[in-house]
Design an enzyme around this catalytic site. Structure first.
Site, PDB file in Angstrom:
ATOM      1  N   ASP A  11       0.878  -1.163   0.000  1.00 53.94           N
ATOM      2  CA  ASP A  11       0.000   0.000   0.000  1.00 53.94           C
ATOM      3  C   ASP A  11       0.918   1.215   0.000  1.00 53.94           C
ATOM      4  OD1 ASP A  11      -1.573   2.171   0.622  1.00 53.94           O
ATOM      5  OD2 ASP A  11      -2.634   1.202   2.290  1.00 53.94           O
ATOM      6  N   TYR A 228       1.053   0.048  14.774  1.00 55.31           N
ATOM      7  CA  TYR A 228       0.121  -0.134  13.669  1.00 55.31           C
ATOM      8  C   TYR A 228       0.498   0.742  12.492  1.00 55.31           C
ATOM      9  CZ  TYR A 228      -4.078  -0.611  10.940  1.00 55.31           C
ATOM     10  OH  TYR A 228      -4.958  -0.895   9.929  1.00 55.31           O
ATOM     11  N   LYS A 231      -3.072  -2.756   7.794  1.00 57.26           N
ATOM     12  CA  LYS A 231      -3.195  -4.216   7.846  1.00 57.26           C
ATOM     13  C   LYS A 231      -2.292  -4.851   6.791  1.00 57.26           C
ATOM     14  CE  LYS A 231      -5.677  -6.035  11.034  1.00 57.26           C
ATOM     15  NZ  LYS A 231      -4.916  -6.745  12.057  1.00 57.26           N
TER      16      LYS A 231
END
Ligand code: F6R
Ligand code: MG
Ligand code: MG
Length: 365
Positions: A11, A228, A231
């Site tokens: 991403d 984080y 995902k």
């Protein structure tokens, strides 16, 4: 001929928010791989997206974990990040966790699934790509494809599959691996892979021929970065037909929109929805999590395809069910089991809130 199929994804910026990829990013990546093909490095390539993830599908003869191939992917992501920044795409360069390339993209953020194979006379492969979920999402489908006779009748009635398959399972927290044979070790296997946040099926092998049948990306971004950063949005390559499950047996597990981790803020359970590639635009509550399937026939390393396997109307009912499950889960709001258990949530305010209220807790007597 010996051939390597590499799928490397990242991403590098979302359009709009985390919902989709911008066409200019895909076009630029395709040009970068076209150059590599002209130079003779790649036999063939296909660039696609799954939600906000850029997917580089490449064939070559350099083997797995090859530095030149990984550098090509890394450089393509870095150039894509520059373009993403100029378009002010959201989270530009999000998955590139290292400042400079160091030999292999593993552990640097991008997801990788690669297999070196001896191409068969006819070699159908299906590349699954997911958005808004983590690598354990493949556990149940891979188990069903390669070990469940209620899914794969070939395990029962096809002579060349009857010996079963071997599963390589990774403990993604302890960085350990084990291989378990089905059908005999099926119950032992399920003890592990039924806990997909910790144990992920990395690869599957035919016990009849020893050949690789499937490989997935098992990188866990949060464990690499220690925080984080999005995902994993994993990928998985599955070979099909002959000594492997038929195309229909490979796709059949996705008729259950099973609950996977991910969705909004990587902190929820939601149904895994199989969609056509253009429909991988997770928008509703940043989801629900999506899975796409690009089918190819390999021809001396050429990628003949893709066929967009989940475009089939026979998956419409699954999508409807997934939407119903999404509604049902959403009604739980901030409560488990829609919200992930505390230790699995990718976003949390617990430390701050617990600290603020520390003095207000008193012992139960
Ligand atoms: C889930 C995902 C999104 C974001 C959410 C908040 O994997 O990518 O659901 O977590 O949109 O994003 P930020 O924190 O970037 O505003
Ligand atoms: Mg994103
Ligand atoms: Mg994504």
């Amino acid at each position: 001929m010996k051939l390597t199929l590499s799928v490397i994804k990242a991403d590098i910026g979302g359009y709009v928010g985390h919902s989709d990829s911008h066409p200019d990013i895909l076009a630029q990546a395709a040009e970068s791989l076209a150059q590599a093909q002209r130079s003779g490095l790649l036999i063939d390539y296909h660039v696609t997206k799954c939600g906000d993830d850029l997917q580089l599908i490449m064939t070559h003869q350099k083997g797995e974990e090859n530095e030149t191939i990984h550098k090509l992917a890394w450089d393509t992501f870095v150039a894509g990040t520059e373009l993403a920044k100029s378009l002010r795409l959201y989270g530009a360069g999000q998955d590139l966790l290292a400042d400079a390339f160091s030999g292999n993209v593993k552990g640097m953020g991008p997801g990788v699934a690669e297999m070196e194979i001896e191409e068969r006379k006819s070699e159908p492969v299906i590349i699954f790509m997911a958005d808004k979920t983590s690598s354990g999402a493949w556990n149940m489908p891979l188990y069903k494809m390669f070990a469940d006779p209620f899914n794969t009748i070939g395990l029962v009635i096809a002579e060349n599959m009857h010996q079963g398959f071997a599963f390589e399972v990774h403990d993604v927290k302890e960085s350990k691996k084990i291989t378990l044979n089905t059908p005999e070790e099926m119950y032992d296997l399920l003890v592990f892979i039924g806990a997909p946040s910790r144990y992920a099926v990395k690869a599957v092998y035919s016990r009849q021929t020893g050949e690789i049948a499937a490989v997935s990306s098992t990188q866990r971004l949060a464990l690499i970065a220690g925080r984080y950063v999005g995902k994993d949005d994993p990928v998985c390559i599955v070979r099909s037909q002959g000594t492997f499950p038929a195309v229909g047996e490979v796709l059949e597990p996705f008729t259950l929109p099973h609950l996977v981790e991910g969705w909004m803020r990587g902190s929820h359970h939601g149904p895994f929805m199989p969609v056509a590639i253009p429909d991988s635009i997770p928008t509703r509550f940043d989801g629900p999590p999506r899975v796409t399937a690009a089918g190819f026939q390999l021809a001396d390393g050429k990628l003949i395809g893709p066929r967009d396997m989940f475009a089939d109307i026979s998956f419409d009912i699954v999508r409807e069910q997934a939407n119903e499950i999404a509604n049902y889960m959403r009604r739980h709001g901030p409560f488990e089991p829609h919200r992930l258990p505390l230790e699995e949530m990718e976003y949390t305010t617990m430390p701050q809130v617990a600290k603020k209220l520390e003095g207000r807790f008193s012992d139960l007597k």
